[in-house]
Each structure stands twice: as structure tokens, then as C-alpha cells.
Design a protein around this motif. Structure first.
Motif, mmCIF file in Angstrom:
data_model
loop_
_atom_site.group_PDB
_atom_site.id
_atom_site.type_symbol
_atom_site.label_atom_id
_atom_site.label_comp_id
_atom_site.label_asym_id
_atom_site.label_seq_id
_atom_site.Cartn_x
_atom_site.Cartn_y
_atom_site.Cartn_z
ATOM 1 N N VAL A 266 47.497 65.878 36.614
ATOM 2 C CA VAL A 266 48.294 67.010 36.303
ATOM 3 C C VAL A 266 49.429 66.682 35.143
ATOM 4 C CG1 VAL A 266 49.459 68.994 37.183
ATOM 5 C CG2 VAL A 266 47.437 68.186 38.314
ATOM 6 N N GLU A 267 50.231 65.553 35.801
ATOM 7 C CA GLU A 267 51.414 65.455 34.850
ATOM 8 C C GLU A 267 50.979 64.722 33.363
ATOM 9 O OE1 GLU A 267 53.554 62.282 37.204
ATOM 10 O OE2 GLU A 267 54.010 63.798 38.629
ATOM 11 N N GLU A 268 50.064 63.956 33.160
ATOM 12 C CA GLU A 268 49.497 63.576 32.147
ATOM 13 C C GLU A 268 49.084 64.554 31.206
ATOM 14 O OE1 GLU A 268 50.594 60.780 30.990
ATOM 15 O OE2 GLU A 268 51.439 60.026 32.841
ATOM 16 N N LEU A 269 48.510 65.404 31.944
ATOM 17 C CA LEU A 269 47.962 66.667 31.177
ATOM 18 C C LEU A 269 49.049 67.589 30.460
ATOM 19 C CD1 LEU A 269 45.396 68.670 30.560
ATOM 20 C CD2 LEU A 269 45.802 69.837 32.662
ATOM 21 N N PHE A 270 50.041 67.673 31.181
ATOM 22 C CA PHE A 270 51.209 68.667 30.617
ATOM 23 C C PHE A 270 52.146 67.884 29.748
ATOM 24 C CE2 PHE A 270 50.367 71.302 34.484
ATOM 25 C CZ PHE A 270 49.963 72.308 33.873
ATOM 26 N N VAL A 293 53.569 57.346 19.186
ATOM 27 C CA VAL A 293 53.958 56.580 20.414
ATOM 28 C C VAL A 293 55.299 57.014 20.480
ATOM 29 C CG1 VAL A 293 54.800 54.234 20.835
ATOM 30 C CG2 VAL A 293 52.576 54.320 19.948
ATOM 31 N N VAL A 294 56.270 57.270 19.367
ATOM 32 C CA VAL A 294 57.488 57.723 19.515
ATOM 33 C C VAL A 294 57.663 59.023 20.421
ATOM 34 C CG1 VAL A 294 59.519 58.721 18.370
ATOM 35 C CG2 VAL A 294 58.455 56.330 17.532
ATOM 36 N N TYR A 295 56.823 59.838 19.994
ATOM 37 C CA TYR A 295 56.920 61.236 20.534
ATOM 38 C C TYR A 295 56.288 61.062 21.809
ATOM 39 C CZ TYR A 295 57.842 63.720 16.014
ATOM 40 O OH TYR A 295 58.470 64.088 14.902
ATOM 41 N N GLY A 296 55.357 60.481 22.274
ATOM 42 C CA GLY A 296 54.724 60.423 23.662
ATOM 43 C C GLY A 296 55.816 59.940 24.610
ATOM 44 N N ALA A 297 56.598 58.747 23.959
ATOM 45 C CA ALA A 297 57.516 58.142 24.769
ATOM 46 C C ALA A 297 58.774 59.103 25.061
ATOM 47 C CB ALA A 297 58.182 56.905 24.250
ATOM 48 N N GLY A 302 61.736 62.570 28.812
ATOM 49 C CA GLY A 302 62.302 63.734 29.457
ATOM 50 C C GLY A 302 61.525 64.106 30.984
ATOM 51 N N PHE A 303 60.550 63.861 31.164
ATOM 52 C CA PHE A 303 59.849 64.113 32.397
ATOM 53 C C PHE A 303 60.241 63.137 33.339
ATOM 54 C CE2 PHE A 303 56.524 63.693 35.515
ATOM 55 C CZ PHE A 303 55.879 64.841 35.769
ATOM 56 N N ALA A 304 60.674 61.868 33.200
ATOM 57 C CA ALA A 304 60.992 60.877 34.098
ATOM 58 C C ALA A 304 62.541 61.350 34.526
ATOM 59 C CB ALA A 304 61.112 59.480 33.656
ATOM 60 N N PHE A 305 63.285 61.735 33.305
ATOM 61 C CA PHE A 305 64.725 62.122 33.670
ATOM 62 C C PHE A 305 64.805 63.412 34.704
ATOM 63 C CE2 PHE A 305 67.927 65.336 32.579
ATOM 64 C CZ PHE A 305 69.159 64.722 32.697
ATOM 65 N N THR A 306 63.877 64.311 34.497
ATOM 66 C CA THR A 306 63.822 65.449 35.504
ATOM 67 C C THR A 306 63.436 64.942 36.986
ATOM 68 O OG1 THR A 306 63.821 67.008 33.757
ATOM 69 C CG2 THR A 306 63.323 67.891 35.859
ATOM 70 N N ALA A 338 58.101 53.623 32.602
ATOM 71 C CA ALA A 338 56.805 53.996 33.179
ATOM 72 C C ALA A 338 56.003 55.155 32.611
ATOM 73 C CB ALA A 338 56.773 54.006 34.773
ATOM 74 N N HIS A 339 56.697 56.242 32.782
ATOM 75 C CA HIS A 339 56.334 57.484 31.966
ATOM 76 C C HIS A 339 56.331 57.443 30.675
ATOM 77 C CE1 HIS A 339 55.697 60.208 35.546
ATOM 78 N NE2 HIS A 339 56.715 59.568 36.276
ATOM 79 N N ALA A 340 57.227 56.926 29.873
ATOM 80 C CA ALA A 340 57.037 56.490 28.671
ATOM 81 C C ALA A 340 55.841 56.029 28.103
ATOM 82 C CB ALA A 340 58.548 56.039 28.218
ATOM 83 N N MET A 341 55.633 54.797 28.764
ATOM 84 C CA MET A 341 54.369 54.009 28.383
ATOM 85 C C MET A 341 53.153 54.760 28.624
ATOM 86 S SD MET A 341 53.657 50.165 29.670
ATOM 87 C CE MET A 341 53.595 50.601 31.293
ATOM 88 N N PHE A 342 53.168 55.661 29.846
ATOM 89 C CA PHE A 342 51.701 56.272 30.056
ATOM 90 C C PHE A 342 51.383 57.132 28.880
ATOM 91 C CE2 PHE A 342 53.252 55.939 34.680
ATOM 92 C CZ PHE A 342 52.731 54.555 34.791
ATOM 93 N N THR A 343 52.432 58.061 28.584
ATOM 94 C CA THR A 343 52.224 59.271 27.618
ATOM 95 C C THR A 343 51.937 58.629 26.255
ATOM 96 O OG1 THR A 343 53.658 60.666 29.123
ATOM 97 C CG2 THR A 343 52.888 61.391 27.158
ATOM 98 N N SER A 344 52.909 57.592 25.965
ATOM 99 C CA SER A 344 52.457 57.073 24.611
ATOM 100 C C SER A 344 51.143 56.648 24.218
ATOM 101 C CB SER A 344 53.437 55.771 24.506
ATOM 102 O OG SER A 344 53.151 54.612 25.316
ATOM 103 N N LEU A 345 50.098 56.384 25.333
ATOM 104 C CA LEU A 345 48.993 56.110 24.809
ATOM 105 C C LEU A 345 48.206 57.395 24.451
ATOM 106 C CD1 LEU A 345 47.690 54.061 27.867
ATOM 107 C CD2 LEU A 345 48.132 53.312 25.567
ATOM 108 N N THR A 346 48.605 58.563 25.189
ATOM 109 C CA THR A 346 47.901 59.929 24.519
ATOM 110 C C THR A 346 48.563 60.159 22.993
ATOM 111 O OG1 THR A 346 48.159 60.733 26.563
ATOM 112 C CG2 THR A 346 47.962 62.526 24.781
#
Length: 511
Positions: A266-270, A293-297, A302-306, A338-346
Motif C-alpha cells: 500500500v505504501e509503495e503504491l501511493f 531517483v531524486v523525485y522518488g527519494a 516526505g512519507f517518512a517525515f509524517t 529507508a523510505h527514500a531508497m525504496f521509492t527511488s527504485l520506482t
């Protein structure tokens, strides 16, 4: 010579050459209409020569016709006086040159005071002081040129993207109000504020690293803000809403299933949806994998902040300061990326699609592959904290993954530098840059040398050099989009960037 009676003629002896003659009063001149011819100089006469005697002719009155009147402006000529044959030659008047009236000279002041002088001649220049030197000619001041056109803004604005972005920001504002109400009602204002302050620390760490990655070709500030806002508001808000809906529909789930299965999907989808929206809205600024990579990170940060605000507040409520310290150490110190690295793959997958000038559908397919990789890494991270020894798996698995991620970003940066140099070399061949300027703009050592040189110029012109480097890098990316044919406004951006780089270079070299 006797004073009485007829005297004998004496031969005339002319004066020596160059000897001045006695001044004679000027004889009255007859009117111009009847001016007699100037007297001819007397011919030289030899000793003993006697001029012939001419008989004296009586004066005859001119014949007047009946009714004839002479003109009013003419006077009758005086009768010619006959030359006396017995007059001695020495007593005759020497020949005089033709009479010419003296030329009267006027000074500049007299001419200027005349009523007939032109207006521009009568204007006397003013002097700053009595010591100022007068000048005969005062050149006019040069005419000021027309105001130069301002440097064009970049990128060339588009209409549809602005409208969609405005609607999305309105949606984010509505979700922000809902999140504030959620934290204030369920976690309390004090715990939420403490969690907010602590969550700023890992956010600043991630921001610094992303800024280091994005320095080569900085992204638009508006899109950077949107990426962070989407991750901090939309992604977390939609995740909470979906989690609440699944709880109402399916019921309670185990913590392991929620952490290893539901949360990563769910989290990586949004979060990935936010990166894809940026690709659609700012497609002209989404140039390649580094941008992805920049936009994904940024979305992941932002997600990790909240999410950190929520975890820190819950830890403070349940376990006090001790549990809050442990949670802060794990999430803010050990795993801020962690979250920055995950979403940077997308984002990396969508960036590869952008480099291949893929369509929106093709980019969605690339993004789905990247999303699968992000879900796998996210599930591996949560599984190591749920099923095994977190610290052991962290050093054996997570640290090598993070190091590999850093080396991958460095490789992407080098590729982007190579592409920048290739595109700017084409402009150098056309005369816009020199080969030395291309090396300065497209290599990291060259940029460092350029900044050091600009710092030594008058006024410390490093800001101008940074602007020059940024616009030149954008110009290379614009040309890449023009070559691939995926940007219909690339030609306008190219002209604007050429004007900006030319003006910035002139300002750098100005004395």
C-alpha cells in the motif's frame, strides 16, 4: 623748372622697384553703371621722347531727342577733360591701382550680438567655473539605447500542467487539515509537536543527500515542494484511509501480515503514484533516471517525515522518554534513508522510461516494475525487524544495499555528466562555447576550477558562475529532449537558454 610760363617737358623716371609711393587720397568713384575703366600703367618713356600733341576738340552737347527723359537713377556722364599738350610729364599723377573698399571684420561677440545671427550661434556655452576651458564645439550627449529585454524565464510555461498542479495542491490542503485533526485527536497536541520536532532531523539528513545528488541539474523548486508534500500528506493520508477501510471490511490482521505484506504494497503504491504524477505534470523536467531517483527519494522522505511523527508520538505515550529514545535511534539514525531508497527504485524505472522518450502508458509499465522492487526492499526491511535479529540483518543486508544504492547514484551521475558534455560539445562546434568552457561546465573538476576563478574576480562572481553552470546543464538536457523529439517546446527553451548563457558569460567577463 620755372614757376611761370610754359616749361619744357622733362623725361619721366619711374621710382625703383619696391619703393612705396606716396599715399594719395582716394578719388571719388562714379556710379557703378558708368564706372570708367581703370587707368592703364604708363608705358616707359626714353630720354628725349616727347608725346605727340593732340588737337583740342570742342565739347559737343549730346543730341537730345524730343520727349526723351533720362532714367532717374542715372546721371549724365561728365565731359571728358582734354589733356593739355604742354603739361609736363613729371607733374602728372602716377597710375593708381583699382579702388577697393576696406573689408570690415567683425568679432564673434559682435556677430553673436547681431539680430541677423542664427539662433544656434548666439547660444553661449556655460562653464562650471572661471577656470573651465572654453570649447568651440560641444558634442551632444549620446542617445540612450532602448531598454534591453529581460532574460526569458524557464521553462516555457504550459497551461495544462498548471491547472492540474493547482487542483492537486488543493487536494493536498484538504488532506493536510484531516491529518492535523487526526494527530491532535488521537495522539494529542503535545506528543504530536514533540514528534514533529524530532522528525525534522532525519528529514534534514535526507534532504542534504538528495541536494548533493541533485546539484548537477537542480529540479524546479515547485516540483521539489510538491514531491515532499505528496509523500508527507497524500501518501500517508491515503495509506491511513485504505488501512481503515481494510480493517472495516476484513477485520483485524496480525502485526506480521500488516508489516510485511500490507504496508509495503500500500505504501509503495501511493508513493509511486506521486512519482508518476510528477512525470505526467513536469514531463519536460523529468529528463532521466537521476531525476527519477531524486523525485522518488523526496517523496519517500516526505512519507517518512509524517510516519516518524506518528511513531515518535506513540513511543512517547506508551513508553515515555526511554522508548522514544530507542525509536528515534532506529528510525532517525540507523535508517533515515529507508523510505527514500525504496521509492527511488520506482523513480529510477520511470526515469529510464523518460530517457527512452516513452509514452505515459510505457512509463506506467516501467513504474510497475520499479514498484515491485520497492515492495521487495520494503518487505525485507520490515521482515528483518519482525522475524529476525534486526541489528545483525541491518549490518549484513541493509548496509550493503545502501552502499550499492550510493554507488548506483554515482554511476548515474557520471552518465549524466557524459551526456551533458556530449550535448554541449555540439553547441561548441556551432560557436556558442569554447572547448575549455565545455570541460568547465560538464566535469566536476572543471566546475570547481570555474568557481575558484569566479571568486577571484571583482565582486566575487561565483553566483554568476553557478547560474552559468546551471543554465548550460539545462541547455544540454533540452537538446537531449529535442533530439528524442518528446518535447514540442524544446526549441523555445533552447533559444531562451542560449540567451541566458550568453548574457551570464558577458557579465562574468565584464570589467
Amino acid at each position: 623748372m620755372s614757376s611761370g610760363g610754359p616749361s619744357q617737358p622733362t623725361p619721366y623716371t619711374p621710382p625703383p622697384a619696391g619703393q612705396p609711393q606716396a599715399a594719395q587720397p582716394p578719388a571719388p568713384q562714379p556710379p557703378a553703371a558708368q564706372q570708367p575703366a581703370p587707368p592703364q600703367p604708363a608705358a616707359p618713356q626714353h630720354p628725349g621722347y616727347q608725346p605727340p600733341a593732340y588737337p583740342q576738340q570742342p565739347y559737343r552737347q549730346p543730341v537730345q531727342h524730343p520727349g526723351y527723359q533720362p532714367p532717374a537713377h542715372q546721371q549724365p556722364a561728365a565731359p571728358a577733360q582734354p589733356t593739355h599738350p604742354q603739361q609736363p610729364v613729371a607733374a602728372q599723377t602716377p597710375p593708381q591701382p583699382p579702388y577697393s573698399p576696406p573689408q570690415q571684420q567683425y568679432s564673434a561677440q559682435q556677430y553673436a550680438a547681431s539680430n541677423y545671427a542664427p539662433a544656434h550661434f548666439t547660444q553661449q556655452p556655460g562653464y562650471a567655473s572661471v577656470l573651465a576651458q572654453p570649447t568651440h564645439y560641444s558634442p551632444p550627449a549620446p542617445v540612450a539605447p532602448s531598454p534591453a529585454q529581460g532574460l526569458p524565464a524557464l521553462p516555457v510555461p504550459g497551461g495544462k500542467g498548471k491547472v492540474v498542479l493547482f487542483v492537486l495542491f488543493g487536494f493536498l490542503g484538504f488532506l493536510l487539515l484531516a491529518l492535523i485533526a487526526y494527530f491532535a485527536f488521537f495522539l494529542g497536541p503535545i506528543s504530536s509537536i514533540i514528534g514533529l520536532v524530532l522528525a525534522l532531523i532525519p528529514l534534514a539528513i535526507v534532504f542534504f543527500v538528495v541536494w548533493m545528488i541533485d546539484r548537477w541539474e537542480p529540479e524546479p523548486k515547485l516540483m521539489v515542494f510538491f514531491a515532499v508534500a505528496w509523500g508527507a500528506i497524500a501518501a500517508i493520508g491515503l495509506t491511513l484511509l485504505l488501512d481503515l477501510a481494510l480493517t472495516l471490511l476484513v477485520g483485524g490482521r496480525s502485526d506480521a501480515a500488516g508489516a510485511v505484506v500490507q504496508a509495503p504494497i500500500v505504501e509503495e503504491l501511493f508513493k509511486g503514484l506521486g512519482v508518476y504524477l510528477i512525470f505526467l505534470i513536469a514531463r519536460r523536467n523529468f529528463d532521466g533516471p537521476v531525476d527519477g531517483v531524486v523525485y522518488g527519494a523526496l517523496v519517500g522522505a516526505g512519507f517518512a517525515f509524517t510516519e516518524n511523527i506518528q511513531y515518535f508520538a506513540i513511543s512517547l505515550i506508551e513508553g515515555g522518554g526511554a522508548q522514544l529514545g530507542v525509536t528515534f535511534f532506529v528510525r532517525a539514525i540507523l535508517s533515515p534513508f529507508a523510505h527514500a531508497m525504496f521509492t527511488s527504485l520506482t523513480g529510477l524505472a520511470i526515469g529510464l522510461a523518460a530517457r527512452r522518450q516513452a509514452s505515459a502508458g510505457a512509463a506506467l509499465g516501467f513504474g510497475a516494475l520499479g514498484w515491485l522492487g520497492a515492495v521487495f526492499l520494503h518487505a525485507l526491511w520490515n521482515g528483518s525487524a519482525t522475524f529476525g535479529d534486526f541489528f545483525l540483518l541491518y549490518f549484513l543486508l541493509q548496509v550493503p544495499l545502501f552502499v550499492g544504492f550510493i554507488f548506483g547514484v554515482i554511476a548515474l551521475r557520471r552518465e549524466e555528466a557524459r551526456l551533458t558534455k556530449a550535448r554541449l560539445s555540439e553547441y561548441a562546434a556551432a560557436g556558442w562555447f569554447t572547448p575549455e568552457e565545455v570541460n568547465m561546465l560538464a566535469t566536476r573538476p572543471g566546475r570547481k576550477v570555474g568557481l575558484n576563478w569566479a571568486a577571484q574576480l571583482r565582486g566575487d562572481r561565483r553566483p554568476l558562475m553557478r547560474e552559468f553552470i546551471k543554465d548550460a546543464t539545462k541547455l544540454a538536457m533540452v537538446r537531449q529532449r529535442a533530439i528524442t523529439g518528446r518535447d514540442p517546446l524544446a526549441a523555445q527553451d533552447e533559444q531562451a537558454l542560449l540567451a541566458r548563457t550568453r548574457a551570464t558569460k558577458a557579465a562574468l567577463l565584464a570589467y
